[in-house]
Scaffold this motif. Structure first.
Motif, PDB file in Angstrom:
ATOM      1  N   LYS A   1       0.805  -1.212   0.000  1.00  0.00           N
ATOM      2  CA  LYS A   1       0.000   0.000   0.000  1.00  0.00           C
ATOM      3  C   LYS A   1       0.841   1.267   0.000  1.00  0.00           C
ATOM      4  O   LYS A   1       0.339   2.333  -0.301  1.00  0.00           O
ATOM      5  CB  LYS A   1      -0.985  -0.011   1.168  1.00  0.00           C
ATOM      6  CG  LYS A   1      -0.366  -0.045   2.541  1.00  0.00           C
ATOM      7  CD  LYS A   1      -1.444  -0.107   3.611  1.00  0.00           C
ATOM      8  CE  LYS A   1      -0.838  -0.188   4.992  1.00  0.00           C
ATOM      9  NZ  LYS A   1      -1.864  -0.292   6.015  1.00  0.00           N
ATOM     10  N   HIS A   2       2.126   1.162   0.308  1.00  0.00           N
ATOM     11  CA  HIS A   2       3.000   2.336   0.307  1.00  0.00           C
ATOM     12  C   HIS A   2       3.980   2.320  -0.864  1.00  0.00           C
ATOM     13  O   HIS A   2       4.974   3.041  -0.843  1.00  0.00           O
ATOM     14  CB  HIS A   2       3.769   2.427   1.628  1.00  0.00           C
ATOM     15  CG  HIS A   2       2.879   2.564   2.821  1.00  0.00           C
ATOM     16  ND1 HIS A   2       2.057   3.642   3.033  1.00  0.00           N
ATOM     17  CD2 HIS A   2       2.663   1.729   3.862  1.00  0.00           C
ATOM     18  CE1 HIS A   2       1.384   3.485   4.146  1.00  0.00           C
ATOM     19  NE2 HIS A   2       1.728   2.324   4.677  1.00  0.00           N
ATOM     20  N   GLY A   3       3.734   1.482  -1.866  1.00  0.00           N
ATOM     21  CA  GLY A   3       4.607   1.437  -3.036  1.00  0.00           C
ATOM     22  C   GLY A   3       5.373   0.130  -3.136  1.00  0.00           C
ATOM     23  O   GLY A   3       5.020  -0.869  -2.513  1.00  0.00           O
ATOM     24  N   THR A   4       6.430   0.160  -3.922  1.00  0.00           N
ATOM     25  CA  THR A   4       7.237  -1.023  -4.197  1.00  0.00           C
ATOM     26  C   THR A   4       8.606  -0.879  -3.540  1.00  0.00           C
ATOM     27  O   THR A   4       9.229   0.182  -3.621  1.00  0.00           O
ATOM     28  CB  THR A   4       7.410  -1.212  -5.717  1.00  0.00           C
ATOM     29  OG1 THR A   4       6.110  -1.350  -6.298  1.00  0.00           O
ATOM     30  CG2 THR A   4       8.228  -2.439  -6.034  1.00  0.00           C
ATOM     31  N   VAL A   5       9.062  -1.953  -2.896  1.00  0.00           N
ATOM     32  CA  VAL A   5      10.371  -1.968  -2.254  1.00  0.00           C
ATOM     33  C   VAL A   5      11.096  -3.235  -2.686  1.00  0.00           C
ATOM     34  O   VAL A   5      10.514  -4.320  -2.705  1.00  0.00           O
ATOM     35  CB  VAL A   5      10.261  -1.926  -0.711  1.00  0.00           C
ATOM     36  CG1 VAL A   5      11.639  -1.925  -0.069  1.00  0.00           C
ATOM     37  CG2 VAL A   5       9.449  -0.716  -0.249  1.00  0.00           C
ATOM     38  N   ASN A   6      12.380  -3.085  -3.029  1.00  0.00           N
ATOM     39  CA  ASN A   6      13.225  -4.212  -3.436  1.00  0.00           C
ATOM     40  C   ASN A   6      14.116  -4.633  -2.278  1.00  0.00           C
ATOM     41  O   ASN A   6      14.737  -3.783  -1.624  1.00  0.00           O
ATOM     42  CB  ASN A   6      14.095  -3.810  -4.629  1.00  0.00           C
ATOM     43  CG  ASN A   6      13.264  -3.578  -5.865  1.00  0.00           C
ATOM     44  OD1 ASN A   6      12.746  -4.517  -6.435  1.00  0.00           O
ATOM     45  ND2 ASN A   6      13.111  -2.321  -6.261  1.00  0.00           N
TER      46      ASN A   6
END
Length: 175
Positions: free
Chosen positions: A85-90
């Motif tokens: 819900k807060h974006g994409t993280v790698n």
């Protein structure tokens, strides 16, 4: 009309002042932080580790995750991308000792925050004490202020641990 302009200018000036104060306060907080929380589950370390290590299944038990893509290279590192819900993280799996210890690190450098989580799985009273330690750094001064004063530096860990407990049909209060 002059009154409306005066009000608009006053509101904009007030918001600018507020943002300036937040940024100043955030800049005075340390960039680096360490936060640690744990829960006790009535499961074996092997069972808890298996759920945590199965990155692909996380969207089924973590409400904050919509999708995960795992990239495993033969003899190489394990990378995974979380869409939430807060974006994409790698992320990268840095260390993996089954049923004992696991370390994941954020690979992105442009999020305003970075760091790693160390997961510990320790047998305790016939169950498992799951501890997550966050070694983080928040470079964005506004986000640093928000994480320190508004939502707290353990909010993400607490959410994760609560979701993990629910995955096993248990309730737990992170400590």
């Amino acid at each position: 009309m002059r009154l409306l302009i005066f009000i608009v200018v006053g509101v904009i000036a007030g918001l600018a002042l507020l943002i300036g104060i937040v940024a100043l306060m955030g800049s005075r907080l340390p960039k680096a932080h360490v936060a640690s929380r744990s829960i006790l589950l009535r499961q074996s370390p092997q069972d808890v580790y298996a759920v945590v290590r199965d990155f692909d299944s996380a969207p089924r038990w973590r409400s904050d995750v919509k999708h995960i893509e795992v990239e495993t290279r033969q003899g190489g590192p394990v990378y995974f991308r979380e869409e939430g819900k807060h974006g994409t993280v790698n992320y990268e799996l840095v260390e993996d000792v089954p049923a004992q210890r696991m370390v994941t690190r954020i690979r992105d450098t442009d999020l305003g925050y970075s760091g790693q989580w160390t997961y510990l799985f320790a047998a305790e009273n016939g169950g498992t004490r799951v501890t997550i330690r966050e070694d983080g750094e928040v470079s964005n001064v506004v986000f640093r202020f928000m994480s320190h004063y508004v939502f707290g530096q353990t909010a993400t860990i607490d959410s994760y641990l609560n979701s993990l407990a629910k995955r096993f049909g248990e309730e737990a209060t992170p400590q």
